[in-house]
Write a protein that holds these residues in place. Sequence first.
Motif, PDB file in Angstrom:
ATOM      1  N   SER A 149      -2.547 -26.726 -30.776  1.00  0.00           N
ATOM      2  CA  SER A 149      -2.721 -25.462 -30.034  1.00  0.00           C
ATOM      3  C   SER A 149      -2.194 -26.067 -28.569  1.00  0.00           C
ATOM      4  O   SER A 149      -1.498 -25.186 -27.842  1.00  0.00           O
ATOM      5  N   LEU A 150      -2.787 -26.941 -28.144  1.00  0.00           N
ATOM      6  CA  LEU A 150      -2.532 -27.754 -26.814  1.00  0.00           C
ATOM      7  C   LEU A 150      -0.966 -27.962 -26.891  1.00  0.00           C
ATOM      8  O   LEU A 150      -0.238 -27.495 -25.635  1.00  0.00           O
ATOM      9  N   LEU A 151      -0.451 -28.629 -27.704  1.00  0.00           N
ATOM     10  CA  LEU A 151       0.686 -29.008 -27.641  1.00  0.00           C
ATOM     11  C   LEU A 151       1.846 -27.640 -27.647  1.00  0.00           C
ATOM     12  O   LEU A 151       3.016 -27.627 -26.904  1.00  0.00           O
ATOM     13  N   LEU A 152       1.460 -26.796 -28.540  1.00  0.00           N
ATOM     14  CA  LEU A 152       2.323 -25.470 -28.505  1.00  0.00           C
ATOM     15  C   LEU A 152       2.277 -25.026 -27.018  1.00  0.00           C
ATOM     16  O   LEU A 152       3.262 -24.454 -26.628  1.00  0.00           O
ATOM     17  N   SER A 153       1.143 -24.787 -26.404  1.00  0.00           N
ATOM     18  CA  SER A 153       0.776 -24.056 -25.212  1.00  0.00           C
ATOM     19  C   SER A 153       1.661 -24.924 -24.047  1.00  0.00           C
ATOM     20  O   SER A 153       2.518 -24.359 -23.467  1.00  0.00           O
ATOM     21  N   LEU A 154       1.770 -26.280 -24.032  1.00  0.00           N
ATOM     22  CA  LEU A 154       2.433 -27.103 -23.119  1.00  0.00           C
ATOM     23  C   LEU A 154       4.094 -26.913 -23.431  1.00  0.00           C
ATOM     24  O   LEU A 154       4.831 -26.806 -22.247  1.00  0.00           O
ATOM     25  N   ALA A 155       4.417 -26.703 -24.613  1.00  0.00           N
ATOM     26  CA  ALA A 155       5.961 -26.574 -25.037  1.00  0.00           C
ATOM     27  C   ALA A 155       6.363 -25.231 -24.456  1.00  0.00           C
ATOM     28  O   ALA A 155       7.277 -25.212 -23.725  1.00  0.00           O
ATOM     29  N   ALA A 156       5.392 -24.271 -24.608  1.00  0.00           N
ATOM     30  CA  ALA A 156       5.991 -22.919 -24.285  1.00  0.00           C
ATOM     31  C   ALA A 156       6.039 -22.910 -22.778  1.00  0.00           C
ATOM     32  O   ALA A 156       6.965 -22.177 -22.306  1.00  0.00           O
ATOM     33  N   ARG A 157       5.134 -23.446 -21.958  1.00  0.00           N
ATOM     34  CA  ARG A 157       5.186 -23.265 -20.622  1.00  0.00           C
ATOM     35  C   ARG A 157       6.133 -24.215 -19.907  1.00  0.00           C
ATOM     36  O   ARG A 157       6.924 -24.046 -19.005  1.00  0.00           O
ATOM     37  N   ASN A 158       6.526 -25.226 -20.594  1.00  0.00           N
ATOM     38  CA  ASN A 158       7.651 -26.089 -20.149  1.00  0.00           C
ATOM     39  C   ASN A 158       8.978 -25.411 -20.377  1.00  0.00           C
ATOM     40  O   ASN A 158       9.930 -25.421 -19.643  1.00  0.00           O
ATOM     41  N   GLN A 159       9.110 -24.657 -21.492  1.00  0.00           N
ATOM     42  CA  GLN A 159      10.352 -23.845 -21.811  1.00  0.00           C
ATOM     43  C   GLN A 159      10.517 -22.949 -20.525  1.00  0.00           C
ATOM     44  O   GLN A 159      11.477 -22.520 -20.155  1.00  0.00           O
ATOM     45  N   LEU A 160       9.370 -22.185 -20.277  1.00  0.00           N
ATOM     46  CA  LEU A 160       9.395 -21.017 -19.491  1.00  0.00           C
ATOM     47  C   LEU A 160       9.607 -21.702 -18.023  1.00  0.00           C
ATOM     48  O   LEU A 160      10.473 -21.171 -17.360  1.00  0.00           O
ATOM     49  N   GLN A 161       9.324 -23.014 -17.661  1.00  0.00           N
ATOM     50  CA  GLN A 161       9.631 -23.624 -16.342  1.00  0.00           C
ATOM     51  C   GLN A 161      10.982 -23.807 -16.260  1.00  0.00           C
ATOM     52  O   GLN A 161      11.524 -23.767 -15.382  1.00  0.00           O
ATOM     53  N   GLU A 162      11.548 -24.436 -17.371  1.00  0.00           N
ATOM     54  CA  GLU A 162      13.132 -24.714 -17.534  1.00  0.00           C
ATOM     55  C   GLU A 162      13.812 -23.578 -17.238  1.00  0.00           C
ATOM     56  O   GLU A 162      14.914 -23.729 -16.567  1.00  0.00           O
ATOM     57  N   LEU A 163      13.313 -22.493 -17.918  1.00  0.00           N
ATOM     58  CA  LEU A 163      14.339 -21.272 -17.804  1.00  0.00           C
ATOM     59  C   LEU A 163      14.105 -20.697 -16.371  1.00  0.00           C
ATOM     60  O   LEU A 163      15.314 -20.419 -15.786  1.00  0.00           O
ATOM     61  N   ARG A 164      13.110 -20.753 -15.646  1.00  0.00           N
ATOM     62  CA  ARG A 164      12.921 -20.444 -14.285  1.00  0.00           C
ATOM     63  C   ARG A 164      13.754 -21.217 -13.464  1.00  0.00           C
ATOM     64  O   ARG A 164      14.293 -20.853 -12.364  1.00  0.00           O
TER      65      ARG A 164
END
Length: 170
Positions: free
Chosen positions: A60-75
């Motif tokens: 769950s932690l790794l999925l959360s970090l991956a999702a937030r990293n993708q959002l950060q890259e998109l921004r």
Amino acid sequence: KLKSFSAKIVQLLKEWTEAFPYDFQDEKAMAELKAITHRVTQCDEENGTVKKAIAQMTQSLLLSLAARNQLQELREKLRSPAMDKGSVLKAKPPATQKDILGVCCDPLVLAQQLTHIELERVSSIHPEDLMQIVSHMDSRDKHRCRGDLTKTYSLEAYDNWFNCLSMLVA
């Protein structure tokens, strides 16, 4: 006693990783988490319930970090100066640009839709974003933040959204 203590440690770690996943973005923090979870699993080798809980927590932690990293890259891509936003807006033909009343003539429906969008935007703000701001506040001047704020992309995006919405409403 050791088994009940290990279950409490796992519960604490689970709540921590769910509430503040950015704390574990650093490799050093992730290594510490792995070391702690390894020690805890050794206390409950024959049962395996702790091991399953830790595996679920880590996934769950790794999925959360991956999702937030993708959002950060998109921004970051959207904020990059290489993309000329003015030319994108000018490229639209005038027929597709509509007045707000042409899209939604009922103010109540418009307000409800804006509220739904607002709730979605607010939900992207996490506790660590707020803690990042609070930790950088100057103790002498409560209304001024010290420089070099990082990892506050959600707050920055929400601030931009709020300013745009305020101008639209005005």
